[in-house]
Design an enzyme around this catalytic site. Structure first.
Site, PDB file in Angstrom:
ATOM      1  N   GLU A  20      -9.698  -0.588  -1.513  1.00 46.88           N
ATOM      2  CA  GLU A  20      -9.361   0.806  -1.185  1.00 46.88           C
ATOM      3  C   GLU A  20      -9.479   1.688  -2.424  1.00 46.88           C
ATOM      4  O   GLU A  20      -9.839   2.866  -2.326  1.00 46.88           O
ATOM      5  CB  GLU A  20      -7.950   0.868  -0.567  1.00 46.88           C
ATOM      6  N   SER A  33      -6.295  -9.392   6.815  1.00 50.41           N
ATOM      7  CA  SER A  33      -5.702  -9.674   8.119  1.00 50.41           C
ATOM      8  C   SER A  33      -5.061 -11.058   8.206  1.00 50.41           C
ATOM      9  O   SER A  33      -5.191 -11.744   9.225  1.00 50.41           O
ATOM     10  CB  SER A  33      -6.738  -9.472   9.234  1.00 50.41           C
ATOM     11  N   LYS A  77       0.857  -1.206   0.000  1.00 51.69           N
ATOM     12  CA  LYS A  77       0.000   0.000   0.000  1.00 51.69           C
ATOM     13  C   LYS A  77       0.882   1.241   0.000  1.00 51.69           C
ATOM     14  O   LYS A  77       1.944   1.237  -0.615  1.00 51.69           O
ATOM     15  CB  LYS A  77      -0.951  -0.016   1.200  1.00 51.69           C
TER      16      LYS A  77
END
Ligand code: PEP
Length: 257
Positions: free
Chosen positions: A98, A213, A12
């Site tokens: 995102e 996660s 990211k």
């Protein structure tokens, strides 16, 4: 069919030249010690060339986090899949939640980015997944199937190339709350059935990885399920030890004792 597990790190908006050097070095060791898995790092665009140069001669592959749906022209700020291939990338993440949320990427744009990536000779990692509201409303399967069909309907089996599907429930990304392995397996099996509607061989060969996660503590359990062929790792990919341990767990899937 034995699908080679894939472990990809999505950095990211994180990293620096120094961190790239360290993380790429650790990921190269992982890739070279475990030829039963495929290992990919996806740094921000400005560090791609550095990562590719460093990884040359190793089994580590480099991917980008996004690509334009266009090949060239008046699209300020964009980077094409062809350019990413030119600097040595082999993968591109497309449709990350995102970007869907913050950059208003819809299914049609994501499908166009997927198609552009395959046309450029790279492998897209297509992210799909339901929101918490979708899941609470019992719509998880419909949402995921719809996101996948938008791509498959546009590109067909031949245009899917070496594409990878990443099931990433939005509520599990960066929250520390992973999907339960059985619940994830259920959606992965659905994804494979949707691919099989178009082409059986495509469904058999396509890697479907889980994201949301993933950590050392839950990776092995997730990888023990028959349709979970690896992971797209966000937060834990910034920690060399965590990422390496997740990669090793994927390797154990390839060669179960
Ligand atoms: C991701 O960004 O693709 C992701 C799965 O993030 P995290 O592992 O941090 O949940």
């Amino acid at each position: 069919m034995m699908r080679r597990p894939l472990v990809a790190g999505n950095w990211k908006l994180n990293g620096s030249r120094a961190q790239t050097t360290d993380l790429v070095a650790a990921s190269m060791r992982l890739a070279d010690q475990h030829d039963e898995i495929e290992c990919v790092v996806c740094p921000p665009n400005v560090y791609l060339q550095q990562a590719v140069d460093q990884a040359t001669g190793s089994r580590l592959e480099v991917g980008a986090q996004d690509a334009s749906d266009h090949e060239a022209g008046a699209f300020t700020g964009e980077v094409s899949a062809g350019m990413l291939g030119d600097v040595g990338c082999s993968y591109v993440i497309v449709g990350h939640s995102e970007r869907r949320e913050r950059h208003a990427e819809d299914d049609v744009l994501v499908a166009a980015k997927f198609a552009a990536t395959v046309r450029a000779g790279l492998a897209p990692i297509l992210c799909i997944g339901e929101s918490l509201a979708d899941r609470d409303d019992g719509r998880a399967a419909d949402v995921v199937a719809g996101q996948l069909r938008a791509v498959v309907d546009m590109v067909g089996a031949t245009g899917f190339g070496a594409g990878v599907v990443a099931y990433e429930p939005v509520w599990a990304i960066g929250t520390g709350r992973s999907a339960d392995a059985d619940a994830a397996q259920e959606i992965h099996a659905l994804i494979r059935r949707v691919l099989a509607e178009t082409d059986h061989a495509l469904a058999e060969r396509t890697r479907i990885v889980y994201g949301g996660s993933v950590k050392v503590g839950n990776a092995a359990e997730l990888f023990s399920r028959p349709d979970i062929d690896g992971a797209l790792v966000g937060g834990a990919s910034l920690d060399a030890e965590q990422f390496t341990a997740i990669g090793r767990a994927a390797g154990a899937r390839a060669h179960p004792e």
